[in-house]
Design a protein around this motif. Structure first.
Motif, PDB file in Angstrom:
ATOM      1  N   ALA A 133      -1.588   5.207   9.649  1.00  0.00           N
ATOM      2  CA  ALA A 133      -1.691   3.903  10.243  1.00  0.00           C
ATOM      3  C   ALA A 133      -1.710   2.747   9.139  1.00  0.00           C
ATOM      4  N   LEU A 134      -2.289   2.971   8.018  1.00  0.00           N
ATOM      5  CA  LEU A 134      -2.227   1.741   7.035  1.00  0.00           C
ATOM      6  C   LEU A 134      -0.590   1.441   6.601  1.00  0.00           C
ATOM      7  N   GLY A 141       0.560  -1.800  10.147  1.00  0.00           N
ATOM      8  CA  GLY A 141      -0.733  -1.439   9.198  1.00  0.00           C
ATOM      9  C   GLY A 141      -0.884  -2.374   8.035  1.00  0.00           C
ATOM     10  N   TRP A 142      -1.869  -2.453   7.355  1.00  0.00           N
ATOM     11  CA  TRP A 142      -2.029  -3.339   6.188  1.00  0.00           C
ATOM     12  C   TRP A 142      -0.912  -3.348   5.216  1.00  0.00           C
ATOM     13  N   TYR A 143      -0.676  -1.967   4.708  1.00  0.00           N
ATOM     14  CA  TYR A 143       0.181  -1.797   3.802  1.00  0.00           C
ATOM     15  C   TYR A 143       1.756  -1.841   4.398  1.00  0.00           C
TER      16      TYR A 143
END
Lengths: 284, 276
Positions: free
Chosen positions: A123-124, A129-131
């Motif tokens: 998910a990241l 996602g954040w990344y």
């Protein structure tokens, strides 16, 4: 393999009781839970026969899976070798606020279920996602690529190198470094010629364990890999797929290859461990 | 920044700039690699508020998975504690031929992939497996049911307690226990009054690690459980199912419960090291 307590030559003068009971429990449990299933796999392998075995292992899809697994595990291990060495060094040699928390964090990947790690990393690094939101505009794709596989392998095996090197570095006698300083050695020379040789066996133990774990990692990888045959399908997943296709020979052959590599690495790390202990004893 | 292990006066003093750079690199990397993923799990679990989180956790299949996972851990961990103590006693307190071989055998589950463990179990108890026809004739269901899940979990977690307890028992030696025996204590009394107090923290930590690993087991269980929704789906398998169903919020809610256990392990370990 439910062995009876062996009539092994125990020392004649035994003060403590309980050898028969504890040995019986140990052998029975290890026999039923560990040895018997492994024997089932080995027998299945013998049943396949060498010709068919080679055929399965050299099939393009198997070869691609094994190759991906080895390459990604190597990538993961290179990162962990460097990151682990840095962490061990910083945690042993320097004092700074938050050091204990940093130390405690090193154990997280072992305590965190691999499926949870896989879910979080996927998910990241996904587009939202954040990344992923940072990397995708740069054209860097992690999810569903070999980078994702390596990332998941790396995350789940982070503690091995740190926890192998740390105790040896802690026990390292400062007198060798002192001697080197007195003799006018440069800082980098001291690290390279004095410290590194002393921690090398422990570092290699950590690297071996990390590599072995990466080869076997499944939970975290299946989330992030996308599992495309010939592209991002790791060996243990292919074995799993063969099972679901009721191709037990195929599954057993791949599992045996992985088991063999794992056992070789286990023996290697035990031999290295013996060397590392020699250095550890030198200190203090 | 002083060196932690105050070496002699002649020891090289760490270069301030190098030290700062290395510490900064270590902290930043660890935040990026470990802290952010942990924070992200809770962020996603609670992104739509506590009520959605609660609804996700209370969804019947997830609830069933939590109960099944707890049951598996409750069956697995005590057995592995007993095994760990028995094996540590036999290996640390007696010398016998094949001691090293036994230790290597016990370590096997550490080094092989859980998937392989699952395949081994399938080849042993599966319909075409070694014991398959015998089990079928006696109508014993091991695979795709609780016994198989528990046994694979036992396989994967079997070395955990032993690995914490054995080095401690070896380091402590057996003088106290021998003295107790000489004074007329029974074997059980020696264990309860002498050995157990000495190893209790290592035992507790081993048990916690074993629990964390047992509730998180994925690869081996996914082979033998059959992943039947609401029946043989453990929590990590349920996370995968929810993820594949694109119910990401539900997957993260389930994942956050397991993450809490991982954080408890972290805290306990730090507490235990402070006690040493």
């Amino acid at each position: 393999m439910t062995a009876i307590a062996p009539a092994a030559p125990v020392r004649a003068k035994r003060v403590l009781p309980g050898f028969g009971l504890t040995m019986g429990v140990t052998l029975t449990y290890v026999g039923v839970i560990v040895l018997l299933p492994v024997i089932a796999l080995v027998l299945k392998g013998a049943e396949i026969g060498p010709e068919r075995f080679v055929q399965i292992i050299t099939a393009p899809r198997t070869r691609a899976a094994l190759q991906l697994t080895l390459v990604a595990a190597t990538m993961a291990t290179i990162f962990n070798a460097l990151y682990g060495l840095l962490m061990a060094w910083v945690l042993v040699r320097y004092d700074f606020p938050g050091k204990r928390l940093l130390d405690a964090l090193m154990d997280v990947p072992f305590a965190l279920p691999t499926a949870v790690a896989g879910l979080a990393l996927t998910a990241l690094f996904a587009g939202n996602g954040w990344y992923g939101a940072l990397l995708q505009p740069l054209g860097i794709e992690v999810v569903y690529t070999i980078w994702g596989v390596a990332l998941a392998m790396s995350f789940t095996s982070i503690p091995f190198v740190v926890r192998s090197v740390q105790p040896v570095l802690e026990d390292l006698d400062p007198q060798y470094e002192e001697a080197a300083v007195t003799l006018g050695a440069h800082r980098w020379t001291i690290f390279y010629r004095v410290i590194l040789p002393a921690i090398l066996p422990a570092w290699l133990v950590g690297i071996t364990l990390s590599f072995a774990r990466s080869l076997g990692e499944f939970g975290a990888v299946v989330f992030i890999a996308g599992n495309l045959p010939m592209k991002t399908e790791i060996a243990s997943l292919l074995a799993f797929i063969r099972l679901e296709e009721y191709d037990y020979n195929g599954a057993a052959a791949i599992a045996l290859v992985l088991l063999f590599i794992a056992l070789v690495l286990l023996v290697a790390s035990n031999l290295l461990q013996a060397r590392a202990m020699r250095y550890k004893g030198k200190g203090a | 920044m002083r060196p932690a292990a105050a070496p002699g006066a002649l020891a090289p003093r760490p270069d301030q700039r190098v030290a700062k750079a290395l510490i900064a690199a270590a902290v930043l990397l660890t935040i990026a690699v470990l802290v952010v993923p942990l924070a992200y799990i809770f962020h996603r679990a609670f992104a739509q508020g506590f009520q959605v989180f609660a609804a996700n956790i209370l969804e019947p299949n997830t609830l069933h998975a939590i109960a099944l996972t707890a049951l598996v851990a409750l069956l697995t961990v005590p057995v592995n504690i007993a095994f760990g103590i028995a094996a540590a006693w036999a290996i640390a307190r007696f010398r016998f031929r094949g001691r090293k071989a036994l230790l290597t055998l016990i370590e096997i589950p550490f080094s092989i992939s859980p998937i392989i463990a699952g395949i081994c179990y399938l080849l042993l108890y599966g319909r075409q497996g070694l014991l398959g026809s015998w089990l079928l004739a006696h109508d014993i269901q091991i695979l795709f049911a609780l016994p198989g899940i528990v046994m694979v979990t036992m396989f994967v977690t079997s070395p955990f307690v032993l690995r914490e307890v054995l080095p401690l028992m070896q380091a402590q030696g057996s003088e106290q226990e021998q003295a107790a025996v000489t004074l007329g204590a029974s074997g059980w009394q020696v264990f309860r009054r002498v050995t157990l107090p000495n190893i209790r923290w290592a035992l507790l930590y081993g048990a916690v690690l074993c629990t964390a690993r047992a509730v998180g087991e994925f690869g081996g269980v996914s082979v033998v459980s059959g992943s039947i929704r609401g029946q043989t789906n453990t929590l990590p398998l349920q996370i995968e199912l929810l993820f594949n169903d694109l119910n990401i919020a539900g997957a993260f809610a389930a994942a956050s419960t397991l993450t809490v256990i991982a954080l408890v392990v972290m805290v306990l370990k730090t507490a235990m090291e402070a006690r040493r």
